[in-house]
Scaffold this active site. Structure first.
Site, short mmCIF file in Angstrom:
data_model
loop_
_atom_site.label_atom_id
_atom_site.label_comp_id
_atom_site.label_asym_id
_atom_site.label_seq_id
_atom_site.Cartn_x
_atom_site.Cartn_y
_atom_site.Cartn_z
CD GLU A 142 7.98 4.58 -16.33
OE1 GLU A 142 8.17 3.85 -17.33
OE2 GLU A 142 7.96 5.83 -16.39
CB CYS A 163 6.27 9.75 -8.51
SG CYS A 163 5.01 10.13 -9.73
CB CYS A 188 2.78 14.29 -10.19
SG CYS A 188 2.37 12.95 -9.04
CB CYS A 219 4.36 13.38 -5.47
SG CYS A 219 4.76 11.82 -6.28
CD GLU A 268 8.68 13.51 -7.26
OE1 GLU A 268 8.52 12.35 -7.71
OE2 GLU A 268 8.67 14.52 -7.97
N1 THU Z 1 7.45 11.05 -12.40
C1 THU Z 1 8.11 11.13 -11.20
O1 THU Z 1 8.73 10.16 -10.77
N2 THU Z 1 8.05 12.28 -10.52
C2 THU Z 1 7.45 13.43 -10.96
O2 THU Z 1 7.47 14.42 -10.27
C3 THU Z 1 6.77 13.43 -12.24
C4 THU Z 1 6.65 12.13 -12.93
C5 THU Z 1 7.57 9.83 -13.18
C6 THU Z 1 6.33 9.00 -13.34
C7 THU Z 1 6.64 8.25 -14.60
O3 THU Z 1 7.42 7.10 -14.27
C8 THU Z 1 7.50 9.18 -15.41
O4 THU Z 1 7.97 10.16 -14.49
C9 THU Z 1 6.79 9.86 -16.55
O5 THU Z 1 5.64 10.48 -16.11
#
Ligand code: THU
Length: 137
Positions: free
Chosen positions: A46, A55, A90, A93, A57
């Site tokens: 983040e 993310c 998401c 991704c 993925e």
């Molecule tokens: N996030 C992921 O890393 N992968 C997902 O499939 C969904 C969301 C992360 C993004 C962010 O850092 C946190 O989860 C909250 O949305």
């Protein structure tokens, strides 16, 4: 294959431990298995400018590409979070994965309670956008 899948899930669990999540507190781990048997782990990273967040993925995917994995050369992916239900990738991704993974690639979704779902990329993202030349339409 089952043993490989467990190894892949375990790699995602370990990568999750490296997540940088000071804003959401929601740590995610992912891992991609390539056609050479290599595992490429990733976690979410983040940023104070929230939109710059990556993310888990895509971290795993970009890391794999940087390590030389080629389009179509992925055999499976695992995604792990401590959610009540296994977390799917998401939309961004899914589009990123569609560029590099075949539609029948299994995606293992798991949570801390040990729940598991296995879907294909096609299940998650039918009708992916691929750039075609203007002549092809
Ligand atoms: N996030 C992921 O890393 N992968 C997902 O499939 C969904 C969301 C992360 C993004 C962010 O850092 C946190 O989860 C909250 O949305």
């Amino acid at each position: 294959m089952e043993m490989e899948m467990n190894k892949l899930r375990q790699a995602a669990v370990e990568a999750r431990g490296n997540a940088h999540v000071p804003y959401s507190g929601f740590a995610v781990g992912a891992a991609l298995l390539d056609d050479r048997g290599r595992i490429h782990p990733g976690c979410n990273v983040e940023n104070a400018a929230y939109g710059a967040t990556n993310c888990a993925e895509r971290t795993a995917l970009f890391r794999a590409v940087a390590d030389g994995a080629k389009p179509g050369a992925f055999r499976a992916m695992a995604v792990v979070a401590a959610s009540s239900r296994p977390v799917p990738p998401c939309g961004i991704c899914r589009q990123s994965l569609a560029e590099f993974a075949q539609e029948d690639m299994p995606v293992i979704l798991a949570n801390a309670q040990g729940e598991r779902r296995v879907l294909t990329l096609r299940d998650l993202f039918p009708g992916a956008f691929h750039l075609s030349s203007p002549e092809e339409g």
